[in-house]
Write a protein that holds these residues in place. Structure first.
Motif, PDB file in Angstrom:
ATOM      1  N   SER A 279     -29.468  -7.746 -14.499  1.00  0.00           N
ATOM      2  CA  SER A 279     -29.384  -9.070 -14.906  1.00  0.00           C
ATOM      3  C   SER A 279     -28.644  -9.097 -16.313  1.00  0.00           C
ATOM      4  N   SER A 280     -28.940  -8.290 -17.394  1.00  0.00           N
ATOM      5  CA  SER A 280     -28.561  -8.389 -18.623  1.00  0.00           C
ATOM      6  C   SER A 280     -26.997  -7.843 -18.456  1.00  0.00           C
ATOM      7  N   TYR A 281     -26.531  -7.193 -17.898  1.00  0.00           N
ATOM      8  CA  TYR A 281     -24.897  -6.770 -17.669  1.00  0.00           C
ATOM      9  C   TYR A 281     -24.273  -7.591 -17.092  1.00  0.00           C
ATOM     10  N   PHE A 282     -24.974  -7.847 -15.923  1.00  0.00           N
ATOM     11  CA  PHE A 282     -23.832  -8.564 -14.746  1.00  0.00           C
ATOM     12  C   PHE A 282     -24.353  -9.866 -14.530  1.00  0.00           C
ATOM     13  N   GLN A 283     -25.151 -10.780 -15.369  1.00  0.00           N
ATOM     14  CA  GLN A 283     -25.825 -11.804 -15.001  1.00  0.00           C
ATOM     15  C   GLN A 283     -24.775 -12.867 -14.424  1.00  0.00           C
ATOM     16  N   PRO A 284     -23.609 -13.175 -15.136  1.00  0.00           N
ATOM     17  CA  PRO A 284     -22.807 -14.006 -14.347  1.00  0.00           C
ATOM     18  C   PRO A 284     -21.963 -13.591 -13.107  1.00  0.00           C
ATOM     19  N   THR A 285     -22.046 -12.138 -12.742  1.00  0.00           N
ATOM     20  CA  THR A 285     -22.249 -11.940 -11.079  1.00  0.00           C
ATOM     21  C   THR A 285     -23.193 -12.586 -10.328  1.00  0.00           C
ATOM     22  N   LEU A 286     -24.287 -12.065 -10.909  1.00  0.00           N
ATOM     23  CA  LEU A 286     -25.414 -12.721 -10.082  1.00  0.00           C
ATOM     24  C   LEU A 286     -25.261 -14.217  -9.795  1.00  0.00           C
ATOM     25  N   TYR A 287     -24.927 -15.010 -10.763  1.00  0.00           N
ATOM     26  CA  TYR A 287     -24.845 -16.476 -10.595  1.00  0.00           C
ATOM     27  C   TYR A 287     -23.411 -16.759  -9.637  1.00  0.00           C
ATOM     28  N   ALA A 289     -22.745 -14.835  -7.267  1.00  0.00           N
ATOM     29  CA  ALA A 289     -22.892 -14.561  -5.944  1.00  0.00           C
ATOM     30  C   ALA A 289     -23.877 -15.882  -5.057  1.00  0.00           C
ATOM     31  N   LEU A 290     -24.430 -16.726  -5.917  1.00  0.00           N
ATOM     32  CA  LEU A 290     -25.088 -17.968  -5.531  1.00  0.00           C
ATOM     33  C   LEU A 290     -24.048 -19.089  -5.190  1.00  0.00           C
ATOM     34  N   GLY A 291     -22.833 -18.909  -5.441  1.00  0.00           N
ATOM     35  CA  GLY A 291     -21.919 -19.812  -5.206  1.00  0.00           C
ATOM     36  C   GLY A 291     -21.438 -20.503  -6.467  1.00  0.00           C
ATOM     37  N   LEU A 292     -22.037 -20.256  -7.637  1.00  0.00           N
ATOM     38  CA  LEU A 292     -21.546 -20.951  -9.030  1.00  0.00           C
ATOM     39  C   LEU A 292     -20.184 -20.421  -9.442  1.00  0.00           C
ATOM     40  N   SER A 293     -19.555 -21.236 -10.244  1.00  0.00           N
ATOM     41  CA  SER A 293     -18.200 -20.747 -11.048  1.00  0.00           C
ATOM     42  C   SER A 293     -18.052 -21.691 -12.198  1.00  0.00           C
ATOM     43  N   GLY A 294     -17.146 -21.237 -12.981  1.00  0.00           N
ATOM     44  CA  GLY A 294     -16.668 -21.810 -13.933  1.00  0.00           C
ATOM     45  C   GLY A 294     -17.619 -21.703 -15.254  1.00  0.00           C
ATOM     46  N   SER A 295     -17.459 -22.550 -16.161  1.00  0.00           N
ATOM     47  CA  SER A 295     -17.918 -22.483 -17.426  1.00  0.00           C
ATOM     48  C   SER A 295     -19.530 -22.624 -17.245  1.00  0.00           C
ATOM     49  N   LYS A 296     -20.114 -23.313 -16.116  1.00  0.00           N
ATOM     50  CA  LYS A 296     -21.353 -23.430 -15.817  1.00  0.00           C
ATOM     51  C   LYS A 296     -22.192 -21.949 -15.885  1.00  0.00           C
ATOM     52  N   ALA A 348     -29.716 -14.013   0.795  1.00  0.00           N
ATOM     53  CA  ALA A 348     -29.881 -13.873   2.179  1.00  0.00           C
ATOM     54  C   ALA A 348     -29.606 -14.860   3.080  1.00  0.00           C
ATOM     55  N   LYS A 349     -30.153 -15.787   2.925  1.00  0.00           N
ATOM     56  CA  LYS A 349     -30.203 -17.021   3.550  1.00  0.00           C
ATOM     57  C   LYS A 349     -29.166 -18.154   2.991  1.00  0.00           C
ATOM     58  N   TRP A 350     -28.810 -18.332   1.877  1.00  0.00           N
ATOM     59  CA  TRP A 350     -28.012 -19.231   1.277  1.00  0.00           C
ATOM     60  C   TRP A 350     -26.817 -18.904   0.272  1.00  0.00           C
ATOM     61  N   GLY A 351     -26.842 -17.361   0.196  1.00  0.00           N
ATOM     62  CA  GLY A 351     -25.888 -17.034  -0.921  1.00  0.00           C
ATOM     63  C   GLY A 351     -24.659 -16.871  -0.571  1.00  0.00           C
ATOM     64  N   GLY A 352     -23.765 -16.422  -1.331  1.00  0.00           N
ATOM     65  CA  GLY A 352     -22.374 -16.407  -1.026  1.00  0.00           C
ATOM     66  C   GLY A 352     -21.576 -17.135  -2.077  1.00  0.00           C
ATOM     67  N   ALA A 360     -30.534 -24.381  -3.287  1.00  0.00           N
ATOM     68  CA  ALA A 360     -31.011 -23.042  -3.050  1.00  0.00           C
ATOM     69  C   ALA A 360     -30.195 -22.418  -4.405  1.00  0.00           C
ATOM     70  N   GLN A 361     -29.085 -22.967  -4.865  1.00  0.00           N
ATOM     71  CA  GLN A 361     -28.247 -22.409  -6.036  1.00  0.00           C
ATOM     72  C   GLN A 361     -29.565 -22.627  -7.138  1.00  0.00           C
TER      73      GLN A 361
END
Length: 493
Positions: A279-287, A289-296, A348-352, A360-361
């Motif tokens: 979570s600490s090192y790769f938190q932006p990557t985890l978000y 993976a939920l379909g979020l992007s940009g400065s958010k 698994a159900k709504w990610g990507g 879901a996000q």
């Protein structure tokens, strides 16, 4: 005066070593720097893949392993205070190399050198704090380490959020350069802070040690407590010097010592296997993976950091020294397992990366925050640093704490190196690994960890079953210091 001075010493050592320079800022900022939002970093280093990204992140942890290993000997020979200053100097060098990196190899070398410093500091700062803290608030004062790590994450996340809008290579160079200033402040500030009184006694500098104890714990009403505490320190350390060696093999020479060593290593390994540094090192990557992007993404990361810091300070101030070490560890491990199980189901159900399911996000973001800002912050986060630094006897406290911190960083190297690959290949299934490890953590704590709440450092021999002399704070009298020493002590007081 004593309590305020005690708090100030612990807080400054925690701030100086962890706010930016150590785990908090570095771990927080590197997640932002290697993210896709730092487009100038990606261009400059030719869009590094998962293996290179993992190497950039994990090399720091590898340096921390060797820094922690060296710190045990340094803290014994030159003292806790000077070892902290040495770590600050090395940190300044490593952080400067990162900020001025010309290629990936340059960057990795800078992170390796910074890791050496942070590994050293991550071992010696909690040790220093535990040795200057009274037993009734040792959890709070030593727990300030994790609070400042959380503050470091918070500052790093918001620096990362702001720097993403810079156009040019200052975008990532500034983010990495910010680490240098607190290292310099720590080096200079430690000149006015005291040596550990227990280290001074071990070196035969009893008068200086008594003066430090008076400054740390003294007020008009507790002269008897100071006398007995100083006597207990001196009795225990003298007995150990006369009857035991200080060899590395002492860490497993007896069953109680082996239990101390394995318990200290276990709490640090379990901390890493909560999954917190994924979570600490790769938190932006985890978000992402939920379909979020940009400065958010980086804004949410900053909010998570703020909540983690708030939760940590509330926990260590109001609860840790009241409810002990073990109950929060059960609570945190089970809570993290549940949070990650839900996170796996959501992904698994709504990610990507193409997901447009906003509820879901939101739920996915919420459970990442609950995992780290709540459950980790009230369990393994602060307690791991407290526990490893309070369980060893003085003669091997530095090397014992060093071994435990090395276990932390060895696990960190493994997890940080494989996480980018695991997330890319296993996707949501990667969460399930840490669901299992958190359940195992709860079982390990329940069956193998003793409770240490409220005990002085000298009373830990009673907890682990190898007590051989009575304790002055319990008997209310000096038991094992000779008449000449007692007379000398009395004249000092």
């Amino acid at each position: 005066m004593g309590a305020f001075f005690n708090f100030s010493v612990c807080l400054f050592s925690a701030i100086g070593s962890f706010l930016f320079v150590a785990i908090g800022y570095d771990s927080g900022i590197i997640g932002s720097v290697v993210s896709q939002e730092f487009d100038y970093f990606q261009r400059y280093f030719h869009n590094p893949g998962p293996n290179i990204t993992g190497a950039i992140v994990s090399t720091f942890a590898g340096g921390c392993f060797f820094g922690a290993a060296a710190a045990g000997s340094l803290a014994t020979r030159i003292g806790r205070k000077r070892t902290i200053q040495l770590g600050a100097l090395v940190a300044m060098l490593g952080c400067s190399l990162q900020a001025g990196a010309r290629n990936v190899s340059y960057l990795i070398v800078g992170r390796l050198i910074a890791g050496l410093a942070i590994g050293c500091l991550s071992m010696v700062v909690p040790l220093y704090q535990s040795e200057i803290s009274p037993p009734e608030i040792r959890g709070f004062l030593t727990g300030l380490t994790q609070f400042m790590i959380s503050i470091g994450f918070l500052v790093a996340n918001w620096v990362g959020y702001g720097c993403q809008f810079i156009r040019g290579h200052a975008q990532w160079r500034v983010a990495l350069a910010v680490q240098i200033l607190p290292a310099a402040l720590l080096f200079l500030g430690m000149f006015i802070l005291p040596y550990s009184p227990r280290w001074l006694i071990e070196r035969g500098r009893d008068d200086e040690a008594l003066g430090v104890v008076r400054r740390l714990h003294g007020n008009a009403k507790n002269k008897e407590f100071i006398d007995l505490e100083f006597a207990e320190m001196k009795e225990q350390i003298r007995y150990e010097q006369e009857n035991y060696s200080t060899k590395f093999s002492d860490l497993w020479a007896t069953k109680p010592m082996l239990r101390r060593t394995l318990t200290g290593m276990a709490i640090q390994i379990c901390t890493q296997f909560t999954g917190i540094n994924v979570s600490s090192y790769f938190q932006p990557t985890l978000y992402a993976a939920l379909g979020l992007s940009g400065s958010k993404i980086l804004m949410i990361t900053g909010i998570n950091g703020a909540l983690g810091a708030i939760t940590t300070i509330i926990f260590i101030f109001f609860f840790l020294d009241r409810i002990g070490r073990k109950p929060p560890l059960y609570f945190g491990a089970i809570g993290m397992a549940i949070s990650l199980a839900v996170e796996a189901a959501i992904n698994a159900k709504w990610g990507g990366v193409n997901s447009t399911n906003h509820p879901a996000q939101t739920a996915g973001v919420a459970f990442i925050i609950i995992f780290s800002a709540l459950f980790f912050s009230v369990s393994f986060g602060p307690i791991s640093w407290v526990y490893q630094s309070e369980i060893f006897p003085m003669r091997v406290r530095a090397i014992g704490t060093s071994v435990c911190t090395c276990a932390n960083w060895a696990s960190n190297v493994l997890i940080s190196q494989v996480s980018p690959i695991g997330m890319a290949r296993l996707q949501y299934r990667f969460y399930i690994l840490f669901v299992v490890t958190n359940i195992c953590n709860a079982l390990i704590v329940f069956f193998f960890f003793p409770e240490t709440k409220g005990k002085s450092l000298e009373e830990m021999d009673e907890v682990f079953g190898d007590q051989v002399i009575p304790h002055a704070l319990e008997t209310k009298q000096v038991n094992n210091v000779g008449a000449e020493d007692e007379k000398s002590r009395g004249s000092d007081v």
